[in-house]
Enzyme design. Structure first.
Site, PDB file in Angstrom:
ATOM      1  N   GLU A 225      49.271  60.319  16.443  1.00 23.88           N
ATOM      2  CA  GLU A 225      49.555  59.991  17.855  1.00 23.88           C
ATOM      3  C   GLU A 225      50.611  58.905  17.814  1.00 23.88           C
ATOM      4  O   GLU A 225      50.322  57.768  17.450  1.00 23.88           O
ATOM      5  CB  GLU A 225      48.293  59.484  18.549  1.00 23.88           C
ATOM      6  CG  GLU A 225      47.196  60.530  18.665  1.00 23.88           C
ATOM      7  CD  GLU A 225      45.897  59.921  19.186  1.00 23.88           C
ATOM      8  OE1 GLU A 225      45.934  59.178  20.166  1.00 23.88           O
ATOM      9  OE2 GLU A 225      44.855  60.186  18.576  1.00 23.88           O
ATOM     10  N   CYS A 259      52.303  53.321  24.772  1.00 21.56           N
ATOM     11  CA  CYS A 259      53.023  54.460  24.193  1.00 21.56           C
ATOM     12  C   CYS A 259      53.593  55.362  25.284  1.00 21.56           C
ATOM     13  O   CYS A 259      54.718  55.822  25.191  1.00 21.56           O
ATOM     14  CB  CYS A 259      52.096  55.252  23.281  1.00 21.56           C
ATOM     15  SG  CYS A 259      50.569  55.755  24.089  1.00 21.56           S
TER      16      CYS A 259
HETATM   17  P1  NAD Z   1      52.953  50.733  13.568  1.00 16.86           P
HETATM   18  O1  NAD Z   1      53.297  52.127  13.230  1.00 16.86           O
HETATM   19  O2  NAD Z   1      53.838  49.639  13.103  1.00 16.86           O
HETATM   20  O3  NAD Z   1      51.491  50.370  12.992  1.00 16.86           O
HETATM   21  C1  NAD Z   1      50.349  51.149  13.335  1.00 16.86           C
HETATM   22  C2  NAD Z   1      49.335  51.038  12.203  1.00 16.86           C
HETATM   23  O4  NAD Z   1      49.844  51.718  11.064  1.00 16.86           O
HETATM   24  C3  NAD Z   1      49.083  49.599  11.736  1.00 16.86           C
HETATM   25  O5  NAD Z   1      47.717  49.477  11.411  1.00 16.86           O
HETATM   26  C4  NAD Z   1      49.975  49.459  10.508  1.00 16.86           C
HETATM   27  O6  NAD Z   1      49.514  48.509   9.584  1.00 16.86           O
HETATM   28  C5  NAD Z   1      49.919  50.859   9.940  1.00 16.86           C
HETATM   29  N1  NAD Z   1      51.105  51.291   9.199  1.00 16.86           N
HETATM   30  C6  NAD Z   1      52.400  51.036   9.507  1.00 16.86           C
HETATM   31  N2  NAD Z   1      53.219  51.683   8.642  1.00 16.86           N
HETATM   32  C7  NAD Z   1      52.414  52.362   7.789  1.00 16.86           C
HETATM   33  C8  NAD Z   1      52.665  53.229   6.677  1.00 16.86           C
HETATM   34  N3  NAD Z   1      53.903  53.514   6.277  1.00 16.86           N
HETATM   35  N4  NAD Z   1      51.605  53.758   6.026  1.00 16.86           N
HETATM   36  C9  NAD Z   1      50.334  53.493   6.426  1.00 16.86           C
HETATM   37  N5  NAD Z   1      50.040  52.668   7.463  1.00 16.86           N
HETATM   38  C10 NAD Z   1      51.071  52.123   8.147  1.00 16.86           C
HETATM   39  O7  NAD Z   1      52.774  50.679  15.141  1.00 16.86           O
HETATM   40  P2  NAD Z   1      52.343  49.448  16.049  1.00 16.86           P
HETATM   41  O8  NAD Z   1      53.493  48.521  16.202  1.00 16.86           O
HETATM   42  O9  NAD Z   1      51.048  48.915  15.583  1.00 16.86           O
HETATM   43  O10 NAD Z   1      52.052  50.199  17.437  1.00 16.86           O
HETATM   44  C11 NAD Z   1      53.052  50.533  18.337  1.00 16.86           C
HETATM   45  C12 NAD Z   1      53.447  51.989  18.208  1.00 16.86           C
HETATM   46  O11 NAD Z   1      52.301  52.827  18.374  1.00 16.86           O
HETATM   47  C13 NAD Z   1      54.415  52.415  19.288  1.00 16.86           C
HETATM   48  O12 NAD Z   1      55.360  53.265  18.736  1.00 16.86           O
HETATM   49  C14 NAD Z   1      53.529  53.156  20.278  1.00 16.86           C
HETATM   50  O13 NAD Z   1      54.219  54.059  21.094  1.00 16.86           O
HETATM   51  C15 NAD Z   1      52.562  53.824  19.355  1.00 16.86           C
HETATM   52  N6  NAD Z   1      51.321  54.195  20.032  1.00 16.86           N
HETATM   53  C16 NAD Z   1      51.057  55.519  20.229  1.00 16.86           C
HETATM   54  C17 NAD Z   1      49.915  55.900  20.929  1.00 16.86           C
HETATM   55  C18 NAD Z   1      49.609  57.342  21.191  1.00 16.86           C
HETATM   56  O14 NAD Z   1      48.478  57.642  21.595  1.00 16.86           O
HETATM   57  N7  NAD Z   1      50.535  58.272  21.011  1.00 16.86           N
HETATM   58  C19 NAD Z   1      49.044  54.924  21.403  1.00 16.86           C
HETATM   59  C20 NAD Z   1      49.343  53.583  21.169  1.00 16.86           C
HETATM   60  C21 NAD Z   1      50.488  53.222  20.484  1.00 16.86           C
END
Ligand code: NAD
Length: 452
Positions: A225, A259
């Site tokens: 997501e 998001c």
């Molecule tokens: P992010 O991708 O930086 O981090 C999300 C999670 O993934 C964190 O726990 C992080 O430590 C982990 N992570 C990051 N890179 C990784 C990798 N390469 N391998 C494994 N784990 C990894 O995102 P964020 O800044 O925490 O959240 C914001 C983003 O999330 C925005 O793009 C937003 O649109 C999206 N989001 C999507 C939804 C949805 O339902 N589609 C909901 C909420 C947020």
């Protein structure tokens, strides 16, 4: 590791999980999952349901943790807990029905479909709705009979740790079934590279791509997501004042860090000037300030967010955009950025092709709805979209042309639980929060029944 309160810039230390202990945590979760999978979905739901009450009882504590972690105003944090408690009740009620075996007649041979658990799922979560998103993710995996390695975001750690504790204290939940992994991206990678059966990520498109690549080697299942750059299409027949107000409020919800927020607006030329006027007036009414006080918007979640938003606006201005209101960080302690309306935008601007994730609303005029659809579909994202009009027949025709996971009419964003949630294109893989989403966390097994 250090965590920073985004309103005060106060620093706290939180102990990370040693990376070397993740395989041992996985083994413990796998052992507990063998007990858990033996229960039916109704028994699992009965064990998980009291979480709704424990979160409700601790609503104020969680709202404060969320505010300190990522800056959400207390009243919105309380709303997040209320919504989560309702979500727990709904999912615990529906899961036994959604996961019940189904008798089927597969041509010449009868049999039934069983929705069997996969094993242990890596549940990796973001910070922007730290209780709601994590609870829905964890609950979906657990109701489906799986164990979990839970990796909350490094930007909402105190909330994530407290939430894991609420799950782990549930009576009847096998000890070790939910394992908490505290850390940053490297911990997320370690979870993905461990022997989990599946990875369920809510996060950025960049993380989704990394995870999908890492999962390919072991053909691990993924549910992704991801981010969005959602467009609202405003037609000339609309009540402009009401649409502009709602669109600005949606854009600024959670300081623009949602998001499926509205991140671009295409307005039919006949009502473009009026829309801009109303949007600017509404943006200027939004109260930004200390999230512990009565405000509409707190700070952005951290310096990393502030820098991203500042860079996107600077890039737009440098390429010819005009900022009608906002457009610069607030001169105070903390990572505060005001509601910002930008116009004269072009597709080469970062704002128009990469998710800025802040309270910034680019508005562009279009000649007709066909042009709006073309522009709305012109990015690599496809999370949600919306059409603002009184003409519902036309709205449905436009909806069918949008390459997104969810479309709203005169409203925008997530549908209620029970409807499929997820994105098209680079906004995700899979659909969550409904019957099919829980089944995607299962091994769909067909059991053949021989004719006697
Ligand atoms: P992010 O991708 O930086 O981090 C999300 C999670 O993934 C964190 O726990 C992080 O430590 C982990 N992570 C990051 N890179 C990784 C990798 N390469 N391998 C494994 N784990 C990894 O995102 P964020 O800044 O925490 O959240 C914001 C983003 O999330 C925005 O793009 C937003 O649109 C999206 N989001 C999507 C939804 C949805 O339902 N589609 C909901 C909420 C947020």
């Amino acid at each position: 590791m250090q965590v920073i309160n985004p309103a005060t810039e106060e620093i706290s230390e939180i102990k990370e999980t040693p990376l070397a202990s993740i395989p041992k945590q996985l083994a413990q979760a796998e052992e507990a999952q063998r007990l858990w999978r033996a229960l039916g979905a109704a028994e699992r739901a009965a064990i998980l349901l009291p979480l709704a009450d424990s979160l409700t009882e601790n609503k104020a504590v969680f709202a404060r943790l969320i505010a300190d972690d990522m800056g959400k105003p207390l009243a919105s944090g309380m709303g997040e807990i209320r919504r989560t408690a309702g979500g727990i009740e709904y999912l615990c009620k529906m899961a036994p029905e959604w996961l019940a075996p189904e008798i089927t007649d597969a041509g010449r041979e009868a049999g039934y479909i069983e929705y069997a658990p996969l094993g242990v799922v890596g549940v990796i979560m973001p910070w922007n709705g730290p209780v709601w998103l994590s609870t829905v993710g964890l609950l979906s995996s657990l109701l489906s009979g799986n164990g979990v390695l839970y990796k909350p975001s490094e930007n909402s750690l105190r909330t994530g740790i407290a939430l894991a504790g609420e799950f782990q204290r549930l009576l009847g939940l096998p000890e070790g079934l939910l394992q908490l992994v505290v850390g940053g991206k490297s911990h997320g990678k370690a979870v993905v590279e461990s022997d989990v059966a599946m990875v369920a990520l809510v996060g950025s498109t960049a993380a989704g791509k990394d995870i999908m690549k890492a999962c390919a080697a072991g053909l691990k299942r993924v549910s992704l997501e991801l981010g969005g750059l959602d467009a609202a299409i405003v037609l000339k027949d609309v009540d402009v004042q009401s649409a502009a107000k709602k669109i600005v409020r949606i854009n600024c919800t959670n300081s623009g860090q949602v998001c499926c927020s509205i991140k671009r607006v295409y307005v039919e030329r006949q009502v473009y000037s009026e829309f801009l006027h109303e949007a600017v007036a509404e943006a200027q009414k939004i109260r930004v300030g200390n999230p512990l006080e009565d405000v509409d918007m707190g700070p952005l979640a951290g310096a990393f967010q502030l820098e991203k938003v500042e860079a996107a606006v600077a890039d737009a201005v440098q390429k010819g955009a005009r900022v009608l209101t906002g457009g610069g960080r607030l001169e105070r302690k903390g990572f505060f950025y005001p509601p910002t309306i930008v116009t004269d935008v072009t597709n080469d601007m970062t704002l128009m092709h990469s998710e800025p994730f802040g309270p910034v609303l680019p508005v562009a005029p279009v000649d007709d709805w066909a042009e709006a659809v073309r522009l709305a579909n012109s990015t690599r994202y496809g999370l949600t979209g919306s059409i603002w009009t009184k003409d519902m027949e036309l709205a449905r025709a436009i909806a069918s042309q949008l390459d997104v996971g969810v479309v709203g009419f005169n409203d925008h964003g997530v549908p209620p639980l029970g409807a499929p949630w997820g994105g098209a294109r680079e906004s995700g893989i899979g659909r969550a929060r409904y019957k099919g989403g829980l089944r995607d966390l299962c091994n769909v097994k067909f059991v053949r029944i021989p004719a006697i």
